[in-house]
Structure formats: C-alpha cells, structure tokens
Motif scaffolding. Structure first.
Motif, PDB file in Angstrom:
ATOM      1  N   PHE A  43       0.842  -1.197   0.000  1.00 33.69           N
ATOM      2  CA  PHE A  43       0.000   0.000   0.000  1.00 33.69           C
ATOM      3  C   PHE A  43       0.877   1.248   0.000  1.00 33.69           C
ATOM      4  CE2 PHE A  43      -3.048   3.126   1.789  1.00 33.69           C
ATOM      5  CZ  PHE A  43      -3.981   3.026   0.768  1.00 33.69           C
ATOM      6  N   TRP A  44       0.753   2.025  -1.071  1.00 32.57           N
ATOM      7  CA  TRP A  44       1.652   3.164  -1.285  1.00 32.57           C
ATOM      8  C   TRP A  44       1.650   4.146  -0.119  1.00 32.57           C
ATOM      9  CZ3 TRP A  44      -0.414   8.135  -1.554  1.00 32.57           C
ATOM     10  CH2 TRP A  44      -1.812   8.188  -1.598  1.00 32.57           C
ATOM     11  N   ARG A  45       0.541   4.227   0.572  1.00 33.73           N
ATOM     12  CA  ARG A  45       0.398   5.242   1.583  1.00 33.73           C
ATOM     13  C   ARG A  45       1.265   5.004   2.827  1.00 33.73           C
ATOM     14  NH1 ARG A  45      -4.613   8.793   1.829  1.00 33.73           N
ATOM     15  NH2 ARG A  45      -3.665  10.475   3.004  1.00 33.73           N
ATOM     16  N   LEU A  46       1.735   3.774   3.010  1.00 30.88           N
ATOM     17  CA  LEU A  46       2.511   3.434   4.204  1.00 30.88           C
ATOM     18  C   LEU A  46       3.955   3.910   4.097  1.00 30.88           C
ATOM     19  CD1 LEU A  46       1.245  -0.213   4.772  1.00 30.88           C
ATOM     20  CD2 LEU A  46       0.610   1.830   6.049  1.00 30.88           C
ATOM     21  N   HIS A  47       4.268   4.528   3.004  1.00 30.50           N
ATOM     22  CA  HIS A  47       5.642   4.890   2.696  1.00 30.50           C
ATOM     23  C   HIS A  47       6.409   5.522   3.865  1.00 30.50           C
ATOM     24  CE1 HIS A  47       9.024   5.913   0.282  1.00 30.50           C
ATOM     25  NE2 HIS A  47       8.926   7.188   0.635  1.00 30.50           N
ATOM     26  N   GLY A  48       5.876   6.573   4.467  1.00 27.99           N
ATOM     27  CA  GLY A  48       6.632   7.294   5.486  1.00 27.99           C
ATOM     28  C   GLY A  48       6.354   6.850   6.922  1.00 27.99           C
ATOM     29  N   ASP A  49       5.478   5.855   7.097  1.00 22.49           N
ATOM     30  CA  ASP A  49       5.090   5.470   8.456  1.00 22.49           C
ATOM     31  C   ASP A  49       6.106   4.543   9.117  1.00 22.49           C
ATOM     32  OD1 ASP A  49       2.817   6.865   8.200  1.00 22.49           O
ATOM     33  OD2 ASP A  49       1.445   5.161   8.210  1.00 22.49           O
ATOM     34  N   THR A  50       6.201   4.622  10.438  1.00 19.48           N
ATOM     35  CA  THR A  50       6.880   3.580  11.202  1.00 19.48           C
ATOM     36  C   THR A  50       5.897   2.424  11.363  1.00 19.48           C
ATOM     37  OG1 THR A  50       8.198   5.168  12.423  1.00 19.48           O
ATOM     38  CG2 THR A  50       7.910   3.010  13.426  1.00 19.48           C
ATOM     39  N   LEU A  51       6.338   1.221  10.949  1.00 18.36           N
ATOM     40  CA  LEU A  51       5.440   0.060  10.979  1.00 18.36           C
ATOM     41  C   LEU A  51       5.937  -0.974  11.979  1.00 18.36           C
ATOM     42  CD1 LEU A  51       5.019  -0.520   7.127  1.00 18.36           C
ATOM     43  CD2 LEU A  51       3.613   0.901   8.637  1.00 18.36           C
ATOM     44  N   PHE A  52       5.015  -1.805  12.434  1.00 23.53           N
ATOM     45  CA  PHE A  52       5.364  -2.942  13.288  1.00 23.53           C
ATOM     46  C   PHE A  52       5.025  -4.215  12.496  1.00 23.53           C
ATOM     47  CE2 PHE A  52       4.168   0.624  15.995  1.00 23.53           C
ATOM     48  CZ  PHE A  52       5.287   0.729  16.809  1.00 23.53           C
ATOM     49  N   PRO A  53       5.996  -4.709  11.684  1.00 32.88           N
ATOM     50  CA  PRO A  53       5.683  -5.773  10.719  1.00 32.88           C
ATOM     51  C   PRO A  53       5.128  -7.036  11.355  1.00 32.88           C
ATOM     52  CG  PRO A  53       7.842  -4.823  10.287  1.00 32.88           C
ATOM     53  CD  PRO A  53       7.392  -4.271  11.611  1.00 32.88           C
ATOM     54  N   GLU A  54       5.448  -7.287  12.621  1.00 30.95           N
ATOM     55  CA  GLU A  54       4.972  -8.525  13.268  1.00 30.95           C
ATOM     56  C   GLU A  54       3.466  -8.481  13.544  1.00 30.95           C
ATOM     57  OE1 GLU A  54       6.780  -6.151  14.485  1.00 30.95           O
ATOM     58  OE2 GLU A  54       6.136  -5.608  16.514  1.00 30.95           O
TER      59      GLU A  54
END
Ligand SMILES: [Zn+2]
Length: 198
Positions: free
Chosen positions: A41-52
């Motif tokens: 999803f293109w919008r997640l580009h600048g976010d800090t994510l928690f992949p787990e």
C-alpha cells in the motif's frame, strides 16, 4: 523517522491508548516482510510500521478505485491535534476498510482521545442546538443547556456570548439553585475577557 523497537516503546507507555486495542503493537503471527508491506500500500511509505502485527486483507470487501490495501499493519502516527503518538492498529484498519467500508485511502490522523473528544463535542452541540431552540425546556433540559454551553464554550465551539448569556438568564430564572450556572457564568466571563483582548 527512526524506528523504535516495539518493546522499548511500550514499556515506557508512550502511546495514547485505544479503548479496544490498547497501547502496544499486537503481534498477529503472520509473517510478511516490511518491504512487502510497504509495496502492499503506497500510503505506508513514510510510516513507522510494526511488521509482526501484519494481517492479510480481504480486498474483495474493500472500497477502492485502483489500488486496494493488500495488508493491514500497526502503524505509528502522530496526532494532528495533540501531537501525541498513537498506533493505528491493523485490526482497526480491517474494521474501517472491510466492515465500515471506508474508502481505502482514508487516513487516521487523530489519536483515540481526540477522536472521542470530537464525538462528544458533536453530540453535545447537537443537543445544545436542539434544546436552545425549544420554547419551554424542562428543568432537566435547562441543566443540559447550561452544562453543554459551558463545555462547548470551553472547547472553542460556541462563540456567541449573548446566546450563552440568555441561557444563563433563563436558568437563573427557572433553576436558580443549579450549581452549573456558576460554571457557565465563569466561562462566559473568561471568554468575554479573551474576546476583549483580541
Ligand atoms: Zn490527540
């Protein structure tokens, strides 16, 4: 944006808690790489994510024009109003985009506290407007008018002080013993002061 490990972030309790999902990332057991999540999803580009925390989306339930969201993932956000950090949870995203069917580009910009507060403001503003228009409000309704007026004035929603003054006068006539009137009177006085300074 530097990514803090979920563990250190939660032990310091720095995220505004969500009433249903809490204040720490919720591991899902689904393994999807961060790269794939970002490509999903293109919008997640600048976010800090928690992949787990990733969940696989059912894109057939989504409302999108070109690109669906392939995954949901807990994402760290900063509230646009109070600037505190909060998590937009994967499970909440699934609810937004598959159950409520919000358009997939819809973004969550306010923390749970600020969202609750703005719902409260809307609810009290509706009640205040309805009761203000009534010719003969009951004693109970007058109390709501006084309290809602005080609350809405304090939140910068109501600005017409003469309307609020008329609520106060009506209340003084019919429910003069009600302690909320003093709060409204104080709030009006403070607001007059601010308006005269401006
Ligand atoms: Zn906030």
């Amino acid at each position: 944006m530097s990514r803090k490990s979920p563990k250190s972030a939660t032990s310091s309790g720095q995220y505004v808690p969500h009433p249903r999902y809490g204040s720490s990332p919720r591991p899902s057991g689904v393994k999807i790489s961060e790269t794939d999540l970002r490509l999903g999803f293109w919008r997640l580009h600048g976010d800090t994510l928690f992949p787990e925390t990733a969940l696989i989306a059912d894109t057939s339930k989504q409302n999108f024009s070109i690109y669906p969201r392939k995954y949901y993932v807990d994402a760290l956000r900063s509230c646009r109003r109070c600037h505190r950090p909060f998590i937009f949870f994967a499970k909440e995203q699934r609810y937004w985009f598959e159950t409520l069917r919000f358009f997939v580009d819809a973004d969550c910009v306010h923390c749970p506290d600020c969202r609750r507060e703005s719902r409260t403001v809307q609810r009290r503003l509706r009640r205040y407007s309805d009761l203000f228009a009534k010719n003969e409000p009951s004693r109970k309704e007058l109390m709501f008018l006084v309290d809602d007026g005080t609350y809405l004035l304090a939140h910068g929603v109501l600005k017409n002080l003469s309307n609020l003054g008329s609520v106060k006068n009506r209340a003084m006539k019919d429910i003069s013993e009600y302690p909320g009137i003093a709060c409204l009177a104080e709030a009006i006085k403070a607001a007059r002061h601010v308006q005269s300074e401006a």
